[in-house]
Write an enzyme that holds these catalytic residues in place. Structure first.
Site, PDB file in Angstrom:
ATOM      1  N   CYS A   1      23.344   2.010 -32.324  1.00 11.41           N
ATOM      2  CA  CYS A   1      24.050   2.895 -31.389  1.00 11.41           C
ATOM      3  C   CYS A   1      25.518   2.477 -31.240  1.00 11.41           C
ATOM      4  CB  CYS A   1      23.361   2.871 -30.025  1.00 11.41           C
ATOM      5  SG  CYS A   1      24.159   3.964 -28.832  1.00 11.41           S
TER       6      CYS A   1
ATOM      7  N   CYS B   1      26.929  -0.800 -24.386  1.00  7.78           N
ATOM      8  CA  CYS B   1      26.226  -1.163 -23.142  1.00  7.78           C
ATOM      9  C   CYS B   1      25.792  -2.640 -23.221  1.00  7.78           C
ATOM     10  CB  CYS B   1      25.015  -0.261 -22.940  1.00  7.78           C
ATOM     11  SG  CYS B   1      25.399   1.484 -23.176  1.00  7.78           S
TER      12      CYS B   1
ATOM     13  N   CYS C   1      22.031  -3.740 -23.793  1.00  9.01           N
ATOM     14  CA  CYS C   1      21.141  -3.038 -24.719  1.00  9.01           C
ATOM     15  C   CYS C   1      21.047  -3.688 -26.094  1.00  9.01           C
ATOM     16  CB  CYS C   1      21.599  -1.592 -24.854  1.00  9.01           C
ATOM     17  SG  CYS C   1      20.429  -0.615 -25.827  1.00  9.01           S
TER      18      CYS C   1
ATOM     19  N   CYS D   1       8.003  10.171 -22.859  1.00 10.06           N
ATOM     20  CA  CYS D   1       9.462  10.047 -22.857  1.00 10.06           C
ATOM     21  C   CYS D   1       9.950   9.559 -24.218  1.00 10.06           C
ATOM     22  CB  CYS D   1       9.918   9.034 -21.815  1.00 10.06           C
ATOM     23  SG  CYS D   1       9.241   9.353 -20.200  1.00 10.06           S
TER      24      CYS D   1
ATOM     25  N   CYS E   1       9.982  14.398 -21.813  1.00 12.17           N
ATOM     26  CA  CYS E   1      11.246  13.820 -21.350  1.00 12.17           C
ATOM     27  C   CYS E   1      12.001  13.331 -22.577  1.00 12.17           C
ATOM     28  CB  CYS E   1      10.967  12.666 -20.382  1.00 12.17           C
ATOM     29  SG  CYS E   1      12.471  11.841 -19.813  1.00 12.17           S
TER      30      CYS E   1
ATOM     31  N   CYS F   1      16.282  13.050 -14.698  1.00 13.08           N
ATOM     32  CA  CYS F   1      15.750  11.691 -14.529  1.00 13.08           C
ATOM     33  C   CYS F   1      16.946  10.761 -14.606  1.00 13.08           C
ATOM     34  CB  CYS F   1      14.733  11.390 -15.641  1.00 13.08           C
ATOM     35  SG  CYS F   1      14.172   9.669 -15.649  1.00 13.08           S
TER      36      CYS F   1
ATOM     37  N   ARG G   1      10.366   5.435 -10.507  1.00  6.43           N
ATOM     38  CA  ARG G   1       9.605   4.772 -11.580  1.00  6.43           C
ATOM     39  C   ARG G   1       9.973   3.296 -11.713  1.00  6.43           C
ATOM     40  NH1 ARG G   1      10.657   7.989 -14.973  1.00  6.43           N
ATOM     41  NH2 ARG G   1       8.870   9.299 -14.474  1.00  6.43           N
TER      42      ARG G   1
HETATM   43  N1  SAM Z   1      20.999   6.090 -25.426  1.00  9.93           N
HETATM   44  C1  SAM Z   1      20.533   6.747 -24.294  1.00  9.93           C
HETATM   45  C2  SAM Z   1      21.292   6.400 -23.040  1.00  9.93           C
HETATM   46  O1  SAM Z   1      21.893   5.331 -22.967  1.00  9.93           O
HETATM   47  O2  SAM Z   1      21.268   7.209 -22.116  1.00  9.93           O
HETATM   48  C3  SAM Z   1      19.066   6.538 -24.043  1.00  9.93           C
HETATM   49  C4  SAM Z   1      18.390   5.231 -24.233  1.00  9.93           C
HETATM   50  S1  SAM Z   1      18.834   3.911 -23.142  1.00  9.93           S
HETATM   51  C5  SAM Z   1      17.956   2.615 -23.873  1.00  9.93           C
HETATM   52  C6  SAM Z   1      18.028   4.299 -21.604  1.00  9.93           C
HETATM   53  C7  SAM Z   1      18.146   3.314 -20.479  1.00  9.93           C
HETATM   54  O3  SAM Z   1      17.375   2.148 -20.748  1.00  9.93           O
HETATM   55  C8  SAM Z   1      19.502   2.751 -20.136  1.00  9.93           C
HETATM   56  O4  SAM Z   1      20.291   3.648 -19.411  1.00  9.93           O
HETATM   57  C9  SAM Z   1      19.128   1.535 -19.298  1.00  9.93           C
HETATM   58  O5  SAM Z   1      19.010   1.893 -17.942  1.00  9.93           O
HETATM   59  C10 SAM Z   1      17.752   1.132 -19.843  1.00  9.93           C
HETATM   60  N2  SAM Z   1      17.814  -0.151 -20.563  1.00  9.93           N
HETATM   61  C11 SAM Z   1      18.301  -0.366 -21.809  1.00  9.93           C
HETATM   62  N3  SAM Z   1      18.219  -1.682 -22.133  1.00  9.93           N
HETATM   63  C12 SAM Z   1      17.679  -2.323 -21.065  1.00  9.93           C
HETATM   64  C13 SAM Z   1      17.364  -3.686 -20.769  1.00  9.93           C
HETATM   65  N4  SAM Z   1      17.610  -4.652 -21.643  1.00  9.93           N
HETATM   66  N5  SAM Z   1      16.809  -3.972 -19.570  1.00  9.93           N
HETATM   67  C14 SAM Z   1      16.578  -2.980 -18.667  1.00  9.93           C
HETATM   68  N6  SAM Z   1      16.864  -1.682 -18.893  1.00  9.93           N
HETATM   69  C15 SAM Z   1      17.424  -1.349 -20.070  1.00  9.93           C
HETATM   70 FE1  SF4 Z   2      23.135   3.203 -26.947  1.00 13.68          FE
HETATM   71 FE2  SF4 Z   2      21.601   1.417 -25.749  1.00 13.68          FE
HETATM   72 FE3  SF4 Z   2      23.780   2.277 -24.543  1.00 13.68          FE
HETATM   73 FE4  SF4 Z   2      21.679   3.948 -24.840  1.00 13.68          FE
HETATM   74  S1  SF4 Z   2      21.740   2.089 -23.605  1.00 13.68           S
HETATM   75  S2  SF4 Z   2      23.854   4.398 -25.206  1.00 13.68           S
HETATM   76  S3  SF4 Z   2      20.907   3.216 -26.813  1.00 13.68           S
HETATM   77  S4  SF4 Z   2      23.710   1.096 -26.473  1.00 13.68           S
END
Ligand code: SAM
Ligand code: SF4
Ligand code: DTB
Length: 334
Positions: free
Chosen positions: A61, A65, A68, A105, A136, A196, A274
């Site tokens: 990606c 973030c 992530c 989801c 979802c 959501c 959730r």
């Molecule tokens: N890429 C899309 C986005 O960012 O909206 C969807 C997938 S992203 C993985 C969805 C959510 O997963 C993030 O907004 C975050 O809240 C949660 N998430 C991702 N990595 C995480 C982690 N290591 N611990 C807890 N929550 C996490």
């Molecule tokens: Fe990409 Fe992860 Fe950020 Fe979602 S949370 S936008 S998958 S880097």
């Protein structure tokens, strides 16, 4: 009193951050009691929805973030994969349904979907709906046309998190803005898709950031129908996973986590709250307190998107211990 004053309804006072902070500051027993009362008014307190997550496109990606594992900026060792085939996704959905899930989801590690992927995405939504599951999707930012297509094929929920307080956002993510997030949420709403929207705690944020985060959710033009509260899963190789791994005190305190759930419940009485990522390392007792304080849904299965989850066996045991989902309990307690 003149006639006009007599018929003017009392002004609806806007919720401000001070109100949210005051809830967080309540004595714990008082806060949980109030949250449980609100919960009972709008939900069956002995029912917890089960949702299943599937990563339909993993890794690679373009966003940064800090939490992530799927970001190209993370050194998590995750191999990027292509979008799954529709049939493979629907096979996983059938398994989820057989295991008792009510919602399916699908998450993609994209900054935004490409238009050429939308046919497959829409076929997934239609296939999941046809199984009698709630659908979802979480695909990153959407254009107007993409949101419209998702609305047309009957997507039930779009997950798009605000994740933290507005003023903390750029400490966690720099490749997009808070406003980008609001814009996609507006597009989703505009198509009549349920929203959501939640976030993560335990990212090194302050109590005031948690106040700002829940205040932001509760004061969206309409509150989200579904509010995932994630506890950070510290993944090695991610910015936050690496910063926080050597600081045990940075892990969100269980009591503070339950407070966050309770405040979310009070502020958004009818939403599904959730209990999302982070459950694997949470005691049964903490999870039970979260259910008492208003959590009404969990992700089941051994895996979230890329990290582990408390498996179905563990969850079945916990549900049995707590007497959750046994009967239609509204009648029993009435
Ligand atoms: N890429 C899309 C986005 O960012 O909206 C969807 C997938 S992203 C993985 C969805 C959510 O997963 C993030 O907004 C975050 O809240 C949660 N998430 C991702 N990595 C995480 C982690 N290591 N611990 C807890 N929550 C996490
Ligand atoms: Fe990409 Fe992860 Fe950020 Fe979602 S949370 S936008 S998958 S880097
Ligand atoms: C959400 O708020 N939590 C889910 C779902 N929305 C997509 C994702 C949790 C991901 C946890 C980290 C991982 O497994 O990669």
């Amino acid at each position: 009193m003149n006639e006009i004053t007599a018929i003017t309804p009392a002004p609806v006072l806007a919720l401000d951050r001070g109100d949210v902070a005051a809830l967080f500051d309540l004595p714990f027993m008082e806060l949980v009691f109030r949250a449980a009362e609100v919960h009972r008014q709008h939900h069956d307190p002995n029912k917890v929805e089960r949702a299943t997550l599937l990563s339909i496109k993993t890794g690679g990606c373009a966003e940064d973030c800090g939490y992530c594992s799927q970001s190209v900026y993370a050194e998590s060792g995750l191999k990027a994969s292509k979008l799954m085939d529709v049939e493979a996704v629907l096979a996983a959905a059938r398994d989820a349904k057989a295991a008792g899930s009510e919602r399916f989801c699908m998450g993609a590690a994209w900054r935004e979907p490409k238009d050429r992927d939308m046919d497959a995405i829409c076929a997934m939504v239609e296939g999941v709906n046809a199984l009698g599951l709630q659908s979802c999707m979480t695909l990153g930012m959407l254009s107007d046309a993409q949101a419209q297509r998702l609305g047309e094929v009957g997507l039930d929920y779009y997950n798009h998190n605000l994740d933290t307080a507005p003023e903390h956002y750029d400490k966690v993510i720099t490749t997009r803005t808070w406003q980008d997030r609001l814009d996609t949420l507006d597009r989703v709403r505009g198509q009549g898709i349920n929203v959501c929207c939640g976030g993560i705690v335990g990212m090194g944020e302050t109590r005031d950031d948690r106040v700002g985060f829940l205040h932001a959710l509760a004061t969206l033009p309409e509150p989200p129908e579904s509010v995932p509260i994630n506890a950070l899963v510290p993944v090695p190789g991610t910015v936050l996973g690496d910063i926080l791994k050597d600081v045990p005190s940075a892990r969100i305190d269980d009591i503070e986590f339950v407070r966050t759930v309770a405040v979310a419940r009070i502020l958004m009485p009818t939403s599904v709250v959730r209990l999302s990522a982070g459950r694997e390392s949470m005691s049964e007792t903490t999870q039970a307190l979260c259910f008492l304080a208003g959590a009404s849904s969990i992700f089941t299965g051994d895996k979230l998107l890329t990290t582990g989850n408390a498996g179905s066996d563990q969850d079945s045991l916990l549900f049995a211990k707590l007497g959750l989902n046994q009967v239609e309990t509204r009648a029993v307690i009435a």
